[in-house]
Design a protein around this motif. Sequence first.
Motif, short mmCIF file in Angstrom:
data_model
loop_
_atom_site.label_atom_id
_atom_site.label_comp_id
_atom_site.label_asym_id
_atom_site.label_seq_id
_atom_site.Cartn_x
_atom_site.Cartn_y
_atom_site.Cartn_z
N HIS A 149 -37.14 31.16 7.06
CA HIS A 149 -37.01 32.35 6.19
C HIS A 149 -37.63 32.04 4.83
CE1 HIS A 149 -35.26 35.67 3.97
NE2 HIS A 149 -34.95 36.22 5.15
N ARG A 150 -38.31 33.02 4.26
CA ARG A 150 -38.97 32.82 2.95
C ARG A 150 -37.99 32.42 1.86
NH1 ARG A 150 -44.19 35.43 1.91
NH2 ARG A 150 -44.94 36.23 3.88
N ASP A 151 -36.80 33.00 1.91
CA ASP A 151 -35.78 32.72 0.89
C ASP A 151 -34.92 31.54 1.36
OD1 ASP A 151 -33.71 32.63 -0.91
OD2 ASP A 151 -33.20 34.76 -0.74
N PRO A 152 -35.06 30.38 0.74
CA PRO A 152 -34.29 29.20 1.17
C PRO A 152 -32.78 29.43 1.19
CG PRO A 152 -35.97 28.56 -0.41
CD PRO A 152 -35.96 30.07 -0.38
N SER A 153 -32.27 30.29 0.34
CA SER A 153 -30.82 30.53 0.32
C SER A 153 -30.35 31.30 1.56
CB SER A 153 -30.42 31.28 -0.95
OG SER A 153 -30.91 32.61 -0.92
N LYS A 154 -31.28 31.90 2.29
CA LYS A 154 -30.92 32.66 3.50
C LYS A 154 -31.13 31.85 4.78
CE LYS A 154 -31.56 37.14 1.44
NZ LYS A 154 -32.20 38.45 1.51
N ARG A 155 -31.58 30.61 4.64
CA ARG A 155 -31.74 29.75 5.80
C ARG A 155 -30.39 29.19 6.20
NH1 ARG A 155 -36.73 26.58 3.03
NH2 ARG A 155 -38.17 28.36 3.05
N PRO A 156 -30.17 28.97 7.51
CA PRO A 156 -28.89 28.40 7.95
C PRO A 156 -28.76 26.93 7.57
CG PRO A 156 -30.41 28.56 9.79
CD PRO A 156 -31.09 29.22 8.62
N SER A 157 -27.54 26.45 7.53
CA SER A 157 -27.33 25.02 7.31
C SER A 157 -27.55 24.29 8.64
CB SER A 157 -25.90 24.77 6.83
OG SER A 157 -24.98 25.04 7.88
#
Length: 114
Positions: free
Chosen positions: A76-84
């Motif tokens: 995902h472009r937004d790192p904060s929206k990537r899963p852990s």
Amino acid sequence: MDVFSFGVVLLELLSGKEAVDDEGRALWTSVGGILEGNEERKVKRMKEWMDVVFLQDTCSMESLISVMDIAIACVHRDPSKRPSMVDIVYALCKSDDLFFDISEDGLDPQVNAR
């Protein structure tokens, strides 16, 4: 950054393609619309996009789409929206086709084992 890299590796495995092709196009830029629409459209797009080896294998299309969904989330472009990584491991473990039994002989696939 590790999650993004893991997603790229998943995409490489699913597609059988390099992360960046000879013309400099990044693999992760080609996955945007693959999982949009109804199930029939998803399956059709996945079959066109993924490595043909999976069409000959015993993996279910549902499991392959699940892994693809995880890979797309990882890049995902937004790192904060990537899963852990914890979320990724949990999601991968939920797939019936991805369970393995560790025995003395190494890893033995246990299809549909729960």
